[in-house]
Design an enzyme around this catalytic site. Structure first.
Site, PDB file in Angstrom:
ATOM      1  N   SER A  47      -0.419   2.500  -9.271  1.00 28.49           N
ATOM      2  CA  SER A  47       0.858   3.142  -9.334  1.00 28.49           C
ATOM      3  C   SER A  47       1.785   2.134  -8.512  1.00 28.49           C
ATOM      4  CB  SER A  47       0.888   4.351  -8.752  1.00 28.49           C
ATOM      5  OG  SER A  47       0.211   4.602  -7.461  1.00 28.49           O
TER       6      SER A  47
ATOM      7  N   SER B 268       0.924  -1.247   0.140  1.00 27.23           N
ATOM      8  CA  SER B 268       0.093   0.034   0.122  1.00 27.23           C
ATOM      9  C   SER B 268       0.843   1.276  -0.185  1.00 27.23           C
ATOM     10  CB  SER B 268      -0.875   0.049   1.365  1.00 27.23           C
ATOM     11  OG  SER B 268      -1.571   1.292   1.365  1.00 27.23           O
ATOM     12  N   HIS B 269       0.211   2.403  -0.428  1.00 24.47           N
ATOM     13  CA  HIS B 269       0.966   3.625  -0.540  1.00 24.47           C
ATOM     14  C   HIS B 269       0.950   4.037   1.348  1.00 24.47           C
ATOM     15  CE1 HIS B 269       0.315   3.472  -4.695  1.00 24.47           C
ATOM     16  NE2 HIS B 269       1.145   4.633  -4.747  1.00 24.47           N
ATOM     17  N   SER B 270       0.279   3.560   2.042  1.00 25.87           N
ATOM     18  CA  SER B 270       0.252   3.997   3.415  1.00 25.87           C
ATOM     19  C   SER B 270       0.843   2.817   4.050  1.00 25.87           C
ATOM     20  CB  SER B 270      -1.166   4.516   3.669  1.00 25.87           C
ATOM     21  OG  SER B 270      -1.399   4.454   5.063  1.00 25.87           O
TER      22      SER B 270
ATOM     23  N   ASP C  62      -2.934  -1.422  -3.466  1.00 28.29           N
ATOM     24  CA  ASP C  62      -3.904  -0.590  -3.353  1.00 28.29           C
ATOM     25  C   ASP C  62      -4.178   0.321  -4.500  1.00 28.29           C
ATOM     26  OD1 ASP C  62      -1.805   0.944  -3.022  1.00 28.29           O
ATOM     27  OD2 ASP C  62      -2.323   1.927  -1.014  1.00 28.29           O
TER      28      ASP C  62
END
Length: 244
Positions: A70, A8-10, A67
């Site tokens: 990208s 995930s980006h988070s 997610d």
């Protein structure tokens, strides 16, 4: 066994999904998470993904769930360098991870089967265009007549999560121990379809909440044993302490 990689980006989202999927799999499926960047910002990091993959070495393959699109490039770079068999899933991150984790519990489940389970994840929401009207107890679906070599029971599920999360995973695992066909129905939600007790997706579709009635029917040589085992599981609160 197949391992899962959550990207995930988070960092918080990645760890949260890992925790949720881990609970569904009762800690029996290898799951790694990589989220955010080294400095705690939103984004993805090949180095963090590589580190997560190191914890999955020794598995029979890795299903990666991301997610956003990208994150795919970073995931592909790390997965190709890992030397592990892998598939990159296009399934929704949360639901896909949950379904994949439960599927990975099945004996001899391979990478393709786990990936297919993840891709079916959105079916579990089963949200109608218009919410159904409440159905009174008198309008509940009648229980079908038992067949030859069959056994059946109706139980009230007292667990605080109903037949969701860990209880659902435990129920599916128990049902798969028997050769008989095992079907379930939520008698308090007649608009919900009857389901296969050995399929996590079907269990989620019946939408059984706390204090609702679960009808179980088994047909086959070990039908009575299957019903007895599932009854013990439900009445034993799925092996967890009872909630007051």
């Amino acid at each position: 066994m197949i391992g899962l990689l959550i990207i995930s980006h988070s960092a918080a989202i990645a760890q949260g999904v890992k925790e949720l999927a881990g609970q569904m799999a009762q800690g029996k499926v290898p799951i790694a998470a990589a989220g955010g960047t080294h400095d705690g910002q939103l984004g993805t990091s090949v180095d963090l993904i590589n580190a997560a993959l190191e914890t999955l070495q020794g598995t029979d393959g890795v299903l990666a769930l991301v997610d956003m699109g990208s994150a795919v490039m970073s995931a592909e770079i790390s997965l190709e360098l890992s030397g592990l068999p892998f598939l990159l899933s296009g399934a929704p991150l949360v639901e896909g991870a949950l379904m994949a984790a439960v599927e990975a519990l099945h004996p001899h489940a391979d990478l393709a089967q786990v990936a297919a389970a993840a891709m079916r994840a959105l079916e579990s929401k089963n949200i109608p265009e218009h919410a159904p009207a409440l159905v009174s107890a008198k309008a509940a679906v009648a229980e079908p007549e038992p067949a030859t070599n069959s056994a059946e029971t109706t139980l009230i599920v007292r667990h605080m999560h109903g037949l969701h999360m860990r209880p659902a995973a435990s129920f599916v695992q128990q049902a798969t121990q028997f050769t008989s066909t095992v079907r379930v129905r939520n008698l308090d939600r007649p608009e919900r379809p009857e389901g296969n007790a050995k399929a996590m997706l079907d269990i989620m579709k019946i939408g059984l909440s706390t204090n609702q009635r679960l009808y179980i029917r088994a047909e086959g040589d070990d039908a009575a044993e299957a019903i007895a085992a599932l009854t013990r599981l439900v009445e034993g609160n799925f092996g967890e302490a009872s909630q007051s």
